[in-house]
Structure formats: C-alpha cells, structure tokens
Design a protein around this motif. Structure first.
Motif, short mmCIF file in Angstrom:
data_model
loop_
_atom_site.label_atom_id
_atom_site.label_comp_id
_atom_site.label_asym_id
_atom_site.label_seq_id
_atom_site.Cartn_x
_atom_site.Cartn_y
_atom_site.Cartn_z
N VAL A 65 3.19 6.95 -4.28
CA VAL A 65 3.07 6.60 -2.87
C VAL A 65 2.49 7.79 -2.13
O VAL A 65 3.07 8.87 -2.13
N GLU A 68 3.75 9.82 2.47
CA GLU A 68 4.92 9.03 2.85
C GLU A 68 5.39 9.28 4.27
O GLU A 68 6.07 8.44 4.87
N GLY A 76 3.43 0.29 -0.34
CA GLY A 76 4.07 1.02 -1.42
C GLY A 76 3.18 1.20 -2.62
O GLY A 76 1.97 0.98 -2.60
N ARG A 77 3.80 1.55 -3.74
CA ARG A 77 3.11 1.85 -4.98
C ARG A 77 2.33 0.63 -5.47
O ARG A 77 2.88 -0.45 -5.65
N TYR A 175 10.75 3.53 1.13
CA TYR A 175 10.36 4.16 -0.13
C TYR A 175 11.58 4.46 -1.01
O TYR A 175 11.45 5.04 -2.08
#
Length: 236
Positions: A65, A68, A76-77, A175
């Motif tokens: 990520v 942040e 997100g990822r 996250y």
C-alpha cells in the motif's frame, strides 16, 4: 562536375533531414514521492502501474500500500477502485468503531515516519500503529525527515511502549493499522503530544471527530509555532 556537386548537396540535405527527424533519446526517469500525489488513491494507482518493485520508494513498509498517510480517496493493496467514504468523511466503517478501550504493550520494531511505527506485541504479533491526533509531514516534504528522526529518538527500536485507543475514534484504520496513543515506558507519557510540542504537526482532525486529547495537542502546537520549533522553523 556541376551535376555531381548538386547530387552531393542533395544527399547531404537528405542525411541532415534524417538526423533531425531521428527520435530523441528517452528523457531521464523522474523520481516521485508521496507529496507529488493529491490523494492516496492517486499514489496507489501510480505505484501499481510501475510493475514489480518500488523504484520510487512509495511503499516504505513493504505492505503493498503506497503513501498510506496521504489524504483519501484511498485504495488498498492490488485495488484500482477508490473505496467510497463513509457519510462522516472518515475512511473507517461504523463496525470498526467500538465503545471499548483497547490496551496493548509491546516493543518498537521500526519507526516508519513521524506518526507511524511497527510494534511487536507481548503476544508475539507484529502490528503497525498510527499515532492518534497528529499528522506529521509526508515523506519528501519539508520537515518529514526531522519528524521521523524525532520519533526514533522518542521511541527507539527495542523500547517498550504502551498503546491505548480512544473511545471516540476507530480502533483501526482501513489499512489495519492500530489507532493508538503511544506511551514509552520510562519515557514520555504521550508521544503524540511530544511530536506536537516539538513542532512536527499542525492541528489535525480526522473524519470530523477530534480525539479526546485534541485541545492539549493544539496548545502544544501553538507553543511550538510561537517558539519556531521543528517544522515551524522554515517549513510552515
């Protein structure tokens, strides 16, 4: 002889034209940092578009990520679609916000930046902790390196820290980072307050709801500003 000179001149002109039309060498790759992107989503899309690796060092903690701490919209990822924000403007869902207070103890494994650190809890789990109530300069911005260095001084690797949540805030962010006040055992009782006092944050309210200690932090911030400490000395 005249025809030969004309022919040679024509060939020279053609060769010159080909040289001018030849493609220019590729320009040098421009290094990017989190401060170049208006949102976390923009940084994440750029990060994913670069392919394997992280040549611009946008994912400092290696969790997939990028950037942040950049403002939302956020993704997100591996996701290229920004997630909708809650009605309050917060990126946390109501399910993540609970009335109870969470407390943990562990040891600092790594300081990521001026408001984020990794901690190994007493139970063995390693977690990422986003300190409550402050927002230090993003990497690449004026004051970022000094803010990170100051937190490393306040909470060096191996030091024991006590974490506590705020009942007015989410327990985790989108996250998965724990949102906590951080106290160093044998050191300062509130590292967010200390970062504010030392001049590495401006007043910060996330999602429209200030943390319980917000007024204390604002007083510390004003004192740092009035005495030109930290980033108030040349950055803001």
């Amino acid at each position: 002889m005249h025809h030969q000179l004309v022919r040679a001149l024509a060939l020279a002109i053609v060769a010159l034209g080909l040289g001018l039309s030849a493609p220019a060498p590729a320009s040098a790759v421009i290094d990017r940092d989190c401060g170049d992107f208006a949102s976390q989503a923009a940084a994440q899309n750029f990060f994913l578009g670069t392919g394997s690796g992280d040549p611009h060092r946008l994912d400092d903690d290696g969790d997939g990520v990028a950037c942040e701490s950049n403002p939302c919209p956020c993704i997100g990822r591996g996701n290229t679609a920004p997630q909708p924000l809650a009605d309050t403007g917060s990126t946390q869902t109501h399910a993540e916000q609970g009335p109870r207070t969470y407390r943990e103890t562990g040891n600092v494994v790594r300081v990521v930046d001026g408001d984020t650190l990794h901690v190994r809890l007493r139970g063995g789990a390693q977690v990422s902790v986003r300190m409550l109530g402050i927002d230090t300069p993003e990497r690449g911005r004026c004051g970022a390196d000094d803010a990170t260095a100051n937190l490393r001084r306040l909470a060096p690797v191996g030091s024991t820290v006590h974490l506590v949540s705020d009942r007015t805030q989410a327990a985790k962010d989108r996250y998965g980072r724990l949102l906590r006040y951080v106290q160093r055992q044998g050191g300062y009782g509130d590292l967010s307050f200390r970062q504010a006092w030392d001049g590495f944050t401006r007043p910060y309210v996330f999602g429209g709801t200030p943390v319980t200690r917000h007024r204390e932090y604002v007083r510390a911030i004003h004192h740092a500003r009035d005495h030109a400490r930290g980033a108030w000395h040349g950055c803001w």
